[in-house]
Enzyme design. Sequence first.
Site, short mmCIF file in Angstrom:
data_model
loop_
_atom_site.label_atom_id
_atom_site.label_comp_id
_atom_site.label_asym_id
_atom_site.label_seq_id
_atom_site.Cartn_x
_atom_site.Cartn_y
_atom_site.Cartn_z
N GLN A 61 0.82 -1.21 0.00
CA GLN A 61 0.00 0.00 0.00
C GLN A 61 0.85 1.27 0.00
OE1 GLN A 61 -2.58 -1.62 3.35
NE2 GLN A 61 -4.01 -0.32 2.20
N HIS A 98 -6.97 -9.28 6.61
CA HIS A 98 -7.02 -8.23 5.59
C HIS A 98 -5.61 -7.78 5.21
CE1 HIS A 98 -8.99 -4.53 3.80
NE2 HIS A 98 -7.73 -4.15 3.88
N GLU A 99 -4.79 -7.48 6.21
CA GLU A 99 -3.43 -6.98 5.92
C GLU A 99 -2.53 -8.06 5.35
OE1 GLU A 99 -3.03 -3.84 5.72
OE2 GLU A 99 -4.94 -3.47 6.71
N HIS A 145 -3.05 -8.51 1.69
CA HIS A 145 -2.33 -7.53 0.87
C HIS A 145 -0.95 -8.04 0.46
CE1 HIS A 145 -4.66 -3.86 0.53
NE2 HIS A 145 -4.95 -3.87 1.83
#
Length: 147
Positions: free
Chosen positions: A51, A130-131, A134
């Site tokens: 991100q 969620h992380e 990624h």
Amino acid sequence: MALRDIIVDPNPTLRKKCRPVEVFDEKLGKLLDDMRETMIHADGVGLAGPQVGILRRIAVIQVDDFYIEFVNPEIVKRKGSQVGPEACLSVPGKSCEVKRPNEVTVYYQDRYGKEMSVTAEGFIARAFCHEIDHLDGVLYYDHSSQK
């Protein structure tokens, strides 16, 4: 510490699989500090390497007073299930319902390379998943039927 730019979907960087961190030094520590500051400034719960344009297996998560830094995290145990809303700093203005495990155990390293493990449930388990997604090039809406 410095704020980093957050990459926004559909940038292809968000779809790339990250490489493990091999060097645990001051540069890594500064990156983790910058990521935490960026996440807080953006009013987020978590932020992963891709991100901010870093294709390494790193993420930071803060839920209320709970803060954790993941280096080379791997989910090693999943238990139960939960469905709830998710959003993402890299997918602004959108959200959807996502099914996740209710409890997860993660093996990871800290900023100094020490091997650790943590088990979490509920919302924190959702944030972990969620992380870590990624880091494998997966976005939360890939798990949703609401795409």
